[in-house]
Design a protein around this motif. Structure first.
Motif, mmCIF file in Angstrom:
data_model
loop_
_atom_site.group_PDB
_atom_site.id
_atom_site.type_symbol
_atom_site.label_atom_id
_atom_site.label_comp_id
_atom_site.label_asym_id
_atom_site.label_seq_id
_atom_site.Cartn_x
_atom_site.Cartn_y
_atom_site.Cartn_z
ATOM 1 N N UNK A 1 0.903 -1.179 0.157
ATOM 2 C CA UNK A 1 -0.077 0.157 -0.061
ATOM 3 C C UNK A 1 0.993 1.157 -0.038
ATOM 4 N N UNK A 2 0.765 1.830 -1.005
ATOM 5 C CA UNK A 2 1.832 3.151 -1.286
ATOM 6 C C UNK A 2 1.231 4.380 -1.318
ATOM 7 N N UNK A 3 1.650 5.293 -0.330
ATOM 8 C CA UNK A 3 1.197 6.689 -0.237
ATOM 9 C C UNK A 3 2.451 7.416 -0.662
ATOM 10 N N UNK A 4 2.285 8.262 -1.912
ATOM 11 C CA UNK A 4 3.144 8.842 -2.293
ATOM 12 C C UNK A 4 2.834 10.417 -2.526
ATOM 13 N N UNK A 5 3.795 11.166 -3.031
ATOM 14 C CA UNK A 5 3.641 12.692 -3.310
ATOM 15 C C UNK A 5 3.788 13.419 -1.800
ATOM 16 N N UNK A 6 4.635 12.787 -0.676
ATOM 17 C CA UNK A 6 4.726 13.457 0.561
ATOM 18 C C UNK A 6 5.699 14.767 0.312
ATOM 19 N N UNK A 7 5.341 15.668 0.943
ATOM 20 C CA UNK A 7 6.393 16.862 1.141
ATOM 21 C C UNK A 7 7.556 16.432 2.085
ATOM 22 N N UNK A 8 8.717 17.528 1.897
ATOM 23 C CA UNK A 8 9.577 17.295 2.999
ATOM 24 C C UNK A 8 9.201 17.516 4.274
ATOM 25 N N UNK A 9 8.288 18.378 4.530
ATOM 26 C CA UNK A 9 7.369 18.772 6.103
ATOM 27 C C UNK A 9 6.765 17.274 6.439
ATOM 28 N N UNK A 10 5.934 16.751 5.402
ATOM 29 C CA UNK A 10 5.201 15.547 5.795
ATOM 30 C C UNK A 10 6.162 14.381 6.045
ATOM 31 N N UNK A 11 7.343 14.301 5.533
ATOM 32 C CA UNK A 11 8.275 13.339 5.859
ATOM 33 C C UNK A 11 8.872 13.474 7.191
ATOM 34 N N UNK A 12 9.145 14.718 7.541
ATOM 35 C CA UNK A 12 9.633 15.061 9.072
ATOM 36 C C UNK A 12 8.862 14.605 9.904
ATOM 37 N N UNK A 35 11.884 9.422 0.956
ATOM 38 C CA UNK A 35 11.843 10.888 0.918
ATOM 39 C C UNK A 35 10.380 11.460 0.643
ATOM 40 N N UNK A 36 9.768 10.892 -0.249
ATOM 41 C CA UNK A 36 8.455 11.325 -0.856
ATOM 42 C C UNK A 36 7.302 10.211 -0.614
ATOM 43 N N UNK A 37 7.255 9.237 0.206
ATOM 44 C CA UNK A 37 6.423 8.375 0.064
ATOM 45 C C UNK A 37 6.353 7.657 1.411
ATOM 46 N N UNK A 38 5.415 6.678 1.889
ATOM 47 C CA UNK A 38 5.347 5.677 2.831
ATOM 48 C C UNK A 38 4.724 4.509 2.088
ATOM 49 N N UNK A 39 5.617 3.567 2.260
ATOM 50 C CA UNK A 39 5.397 2.325 1.465
ATOM 51 C C UNK A 39 5.006 1.031 2.770
ATOM 52 N N UNK A 40 3.770 0.607 2.800
ATOM 53 C CA UNK A 40 3.337 -0.265 3.657
ATOM 54 C C UNK A 40 3.357 -1.654 2.919
ATOM 55 N N UNK A 41 4.201 -2.540 3.320
ATOM 56 C CA UNK A 41 4.240 -3.993 2.704
ATOM 57 C C UNK A 41 3.111 -4.780 3.033
ATOM 58 N N UNK A 42 2.395 -5.657 2.370
ATOM 59 C CA UNK A 42 1.068 -6.353 2.677
ATOM 60 C C UNK A 42 1.588 -7.664 2.997
ATOM 61 N N UNK A 43 2.688 -7.857 3.364
ATOM 62 C CA UNK A 43 3.398 -9.293 3.954
ATOM 63 C C UNK A 43 3.517 -9.175 5.683
#
Length: 110
Positions: A4-15, A64-72
């Motif tokens: 499950x991938x959430x992309x398009x994060x800003x640098x502030x979101x990442x922090x 840097x600009x995403x949160x990846x959630x493995x479905x495993x």
């Protein structure tokens, strides 16, 4: 790998995500991998039987600009076991709600 991938994060979101994950689920392993413990009630019968493998986890990678959630569903005690495997529908929904709730908590919109 299914994820499950959430992309398009800003640098502030990442922090903000990093600070939250470090505080509540850290420290991270292998660079930017966080281990999110799966709730006991969501385990399959096989996962419940494998008490020596417990706890069971999902791996989240904060890029840097995403949160990846493995479905495993993973374990930390062995490299491979029959109790590891792709998430059931209920486990997958729980993980997606966890990730979406994390964004809501931190008021991150993508």
């Amino acid at each position: 790998m299914k994820q499950y991938l959430i992309d398009g994060l800003s640098p502030q979101d990442h922090e903000r995500l990093k600070a939250y994950l470090d505080e509540h689920h850290g420290p991270c392993d292998l660079g930017a991998i966080y281990w999110i413990k799966l709730e006991q009630a969501l385990l399959t019968p096989l996962q419940q039987e494998h008490t020596l493998c417990a706890p069971h986890f999902f791996a989240l990678e904060l890029g840097r600009d995403y949160l990846s959630c493995e479905l495993l569903v993973r374990i930390k005690t062995n490299i491979k076991c029959d109790c590891m495997g792709y998430a059931t529908l209920e486990q997958r929904e729980w993980l997606m709600e966890f990730a979406d709730g994390l964004l809501d908590t931190l008021r991150i919109t993508v």
